[in-house]
Design an enzyme around this catalytic site. Structure first.
Site, PDB file in Angstrom:
ATOM      1  N   ASN A 155       0.817  -1.223   0.000  1.00 30.89           N
ATOM      2  CA  ASN A 155       0.000   0.000   0.000  1.00 30.89           C
ATOM      3  C   ASN A 155       0.851   1.272   0.000  1.00 30.89           C
ATOM      4  OD1 ASN A 155       0.750  -0.164   2.728  1.00 30.89           O
ATOM      5  ND2 ASN A 155      -1.125   0.856   3.394  1.00 30.89           N
ATOM      6  N   LYS A 178      12.522  -7.864   1.332  1.00 24.57           N
ATOM      7  CA  LYS A 178      11.469  -8.554   0.559  1.00 24.57           C
ATOM      8  C   LYS A 178      10.292  -7.603   0.371  1.00 24.57           C
ATOM      9  CE  LYS A 178       7.785 -10.967   1.382  1.00 24.57           C
ATOM     10  NZ  LYS A 178       6.981 -10.577   0.180  1.00 24.57           N
ATOM     11  N   GLY A 231       2.456  -4.972   7.689  1.00 26.59           N
ATOM     12  CA  GLY A 231       1.500  -5.799   6.960  1.00 26.59           C
ATOM     13  C   GLY A 231       0.357  -6.210   7.857  1.00 26.59           C
ATOM     14  N   SER A 232      -0.196  -7.385   7.589  1.00 22.07           N
ATOM     15  CA  SER A 232      -1.424  -7.772   8.292  1.00 22.07           C
ATOM     16  C   SER A 232      -1.139  -8.234   9.723  1.00 22.07           C
ATOM     17  CB  SER A 232      -2.143  -8.886   7.534  1.00 22.07           C
ATOM     18  OG  SER A 232      -1.475 -10.106   7.762  1.00 22.07           O
ATOM     19  N   ASN A 233      -2.176  -8.164  10.524  1.00 19.66           N
ATOM     20  CA  ASN A 233      -2.064  -8.551  11.927  1.00 19.66           C
ATOM     21  C   ASN A 233      -1.717 -10.037  12.064  1.00 19.66           C
ATOM     22  OD1 ASN A 233      -3.206  -9.151  14.743  1.00 19.66           O
ATOM     23  ND2 ASN A 233      -3.164  -6.915  14.613  1.00 19.66           N
ATOM     24  N   GLY A 236       1.894 -10.620  11.109  1.00 19.38           N
ATOM     25  CA  GLY A 236       2.764 -10.012  12.117  1.00 19.38           C
ATOM     26  C   GLY A 236       2.854 -10.855  13.384  1.00 19.38           C
ATOM     27  N   GLU A 253       4.338  -3.286  12.390  1.00 21.90           N
ATOM     28  CA  GLU A 253       3.335  -2.233  12.215  1.00 21.90           C
ATOM     29  C   GLU A 253       2.190  -2.863  11.431  1.00 21.90           C
ATOM     30  OE1 GLU A 253       0.821   0.156  11.426  1.00 21.90           O
ATOM     31  OE2 GLU A 253       2.047   0.495   9.647  1.00 21.90           O
ATOM     32  N   CYS A 287      -2.999   2.199   6.362  1.00 19.29           N
ATOM     33  CA  CYS A 287      -3.100   1.744   7.760  1.00 19.29           C
ATOM     34  C   CYS A 287      -3.751   2.845   8.584  1.00 19.29           C
ATOM     35  CB  CYS A 287      -1.731   1.475   8.350  1.00 19.29           C
ATOM     36  SG  CYS A 287      -0.794   0.334   7.389  1.00 19.29           S
ATOM     37  N   GLU A 388     -10.554  -4.373  10.790  1.00 18.99           N
ATOM     38  CA  GLU A 388      -9.996  -3.575   9.692  1.00 18.99           C
ATOM     39  C   GLU A 388     -10.533  -4.084   8.353  1.00 18.99           C
ATOM     40  OE1 GLU A 388      -5.716  -3.768   8.817  1.00 18.99           O
ATOM     41  OE2 GLU A 388      -5.701  -1.583   8.824  1.00 18.99           O
TER      42      GLU A 388
HETATM   43  C1  UN1 Z   1       0.349   3.431   5.848  1.00 18.38           C
HETATM   44  O1  UN1 Z   1      -0.825   3.548   5.584  1.00 18.38           O
HETATM   45  O2  UN1 Z   1       0.825   2.328   6.148  1.00 18.38           O
HETATM   46  O3  UN1 Z   1       0.149   9.079   7.318  1.00 18.38           O
HETATM   47  C2  UN1 Z   1       1.309   4.548   5.750  1.00 18.38           C
HETATM   48  C3  UN1 Z   1      -0.091   8.612   6.204  1.00 18.38           C
HETATM   49  C4  UN1 Z   1       1.062   8.350   5.257  1.00 18.38           C
HETATM   50  C5  UN1 Z   1       1.654   7.005   5.518  1.00 18.38           C
HETATM   51  C6  UN1 Z   1       0.655   5.883   5.608  1.00 18.38           C
HETATM   52  N1  UN1 Z   1       2.057   9.370   5.416  1.00 18.38           N
HETATM   53  O4  UN1 Z   1      -1.229   8.360   5.848  1.00 18.38           O
END
Ligand code: UN1
Length: 498
Positions: A155, A178, A231-233, A236, A253, A287, A388
């Site tokens: 994303n 990767k 990536g996904s929960n 992770g 994250e 995210c 989510e």
């Molecule tokens: C993300 O969605 O993983 O704050 C990153 C934001 C962007 C970064 C998003 N600067 O929405």
């Protein structure tokens, strides 16, 4: 059009400064059209082993290069990114689907990160502190960890890669990277930039392939001492468990269920603009995207009306056409997940005010498009308000007070970003204290994090580490405490102290 920007039909791994031969490959499709843009290798555990072997050697020498000289490479990387910004942005739109304006913003985020982390080459501050004994000196310094593994999502294929690789590089590590198989072009282009900027061979190695093969081999490789994953929960958690067994450092994250709170004293036009941008921008595939709106009941009807009006201006379509504001969903799996949650929301008794359907005909043929969607009369316990969705879907929840708004905001398993619209300074300060998220916005939506601040969240969003900001250096360095005794005699700490 892709072929005029990208000559290659098949991308290859970048290991030890060389472009490897591609073995098995898989197609990468433009989510706006369904057309194949390029092919990407599906590498094996052997490729990871080879990359780690060269990275180990390269890291030893890289760590001895003075940090200000390591930083010079990053300045050149930033300069090349500036020169190629438009080309990178167009390629990003083709592989990811986000509209061109947002693609340019993402590339800029990477450029900002290059110059910011290059500046760290002349800081990388440790601490000096008094020792408890006379004629003794004490300090702490940052040391590189060694070979680090980064696993990046589709994303934000270039921005997030820079959040992780640039601090790793300036701190003197070597990197095994990767990238997501959906968006390999940004990784390929960034590897070319590293090469042209003069990064020594083996300091960054790109290994394309699946999480289950390449990612897993990285997680299990004994010489990769850190895994930084976005990536996904589910993925992770599984990475964290495997790293835990090996006492491997892991930084995660993993998304959010971010809310915009709109109080009864808010500027409602501004709030509606903030909501539309953070919920439907990037088709909700951030995210940080807003997927809940928590509104004071006194202004609920007005806000709904404003949102419905403003939603009409959102042109949906191919991101290369600059009149479009909302691009496609990344792929069929992403689209199916969104459709599943629309059914769940309806079954739970939420009221669908707008959207809720995919777009398939005419210009939308071949792509994966979903209409911006607004559910109202949602309650906090509903699955659409808890899980989510990663698409352009808002769940609007009404509350009776500021306190209830904070409680609803915090009543989810994630904690990435939150926002409040209010004109009351007391509420502003209470909110920034009480909102249980890693990022808080006041009178702005939930997106738009800047690279010199820490990025990450609480609870199910992560495991306590942060991307970007100076805090990212903590992921890629070890703290070393150094004591120099210049008394010429044995001085025992805690004992020979008067
Ligand atoms: C993300 O969605 O993983 O704050 C990153 C934001 C962007 C970064 C998003 N600067 O929405």
């Amino acid at each position: 059009m892709t072929q005029t920007l990208l000559q290659e039909k098949t991308l290859t791994n970048f290991i030890d400064g060389k472009w490897a031969e591609a073995g098995e490959t898989t197609p990468v499709n433009n989510p706006a059209t369904g057309e194949t843009v390029v092919h990407v290798p599906l590498s094996t555990a052997k490729d990871v082993d080879q990359a780690v072997d060269v990275a180990k050697k390269a890291q030893k020498e890289w760590a001895r290069v003075p940090a200000p000289q390591r930083a010079d490479v990053l300045y050149r990387v930033g300069q090349l990114m500036i020169e190629r910004k438009e080309r990178l942005s167009q390629l990003l739109t083709m592989e990811n689907g986000k509209v061109l304006e947002e693609a340019r913003g993402e590339v800029q985020e990477g450029i900002d990160m290059a110059f910011y982390m290059a500046g760290e080459g002349r800081r990388l501050f440790g601490h000096t502190t008094p020792a408890e004994l006379d004629n003794k000196f004490a300090m702490s310094v940052r040391a590189p960890v060694g070979v680090v593994g980064i696993i990046t999502p589709w994303n934000f294929p270039i921005a997030i890669a820079t959040w992780k690789s640039f601090p790793a590089i300036v701190a003197g590590n070597a990197v095994i990277w990767k990238p997501a198989t959906e968006t390999p072009i940004m990784a390929y282009e960034l590897a070319k930039i590293f090469e042209e900027a003069g990064l020594p061979s083996g300091v960054v190695n790109v290994v394309f392939g699946s999480g289950s093969t390449v990612g897993d081999a990285m997680v299990h490789h004994k010489d990769i001492r850190v895994i930084s994953f976005t990536g996904s929960n589910d993925t992770g958690r599984s990475i964290a468990a495997k790293c835990g067994e090996q006492l491997k450092k892991v930084s995660l994250e993993m998304g959010g269920k971010n809310a915009v709170i709109v109080m009864d004293d808010a500027d409602l036009d501004l709030a509606a603009d903030g909501i539309i941008w953070s919920a439907y921008g990037t088709s909700g595939q951030r995210c940080t995207a807003a997927s809940r709106v928590i509104v004071h009941q006194a202004v609920k009807a007005q806000l709904e009306e404003k949102l419905l009006t403003k939603m009409q201006d959102l042109n949906i379509g191919n991101g290369l056409d600059e009149t479009n504001k909302v691009g496609p969903i990344i792929n069929k799996a992403g689209l199916d997940k969104i459709k599943k949650y629309i059914d769940i929301g309806k079954d739970e008794g939420a009221e669908l005010l707008a959207g809720g359907y995919e777009l398939t005909d005419g210009d939308y043929k071949g792509g994966f498009y979903f209409a911006p969607t607004l559910f109202t009369n949602v309650t906090s316990e509903m699955r659409i308000a808890q899980e989510e969705i990663f698409g352009p879907v808002i769940s609007l929840i009404s509350v009776e007070s500021f306190e209830e708004a904070i409680e609803v905001n915090n009543g989810v398993s994630y904690g990435l970003s939150s926002s409040i619209f209010t004109a009351d300074v007391n509420r502003v300060f209470r909110a920034q204290r009480d909102l249980d998220t890693g990022i808080v916005y006041v009178n702005a939506g939930t997106t738009g994090a800047e690279i010199h601040l820490p990025f990450g969240g609480t609870k199910g969003t992560g495991n306590g580490h942060r991307d970007s900001g100076v805090q990212a250096l903590d992921v890629f360095t070890e703290w070393k405490a150094v004591y120099v005794d210049y008394s010429g005699k044995l001085q025992r700490a805690q004992i020979d102290v008067e």
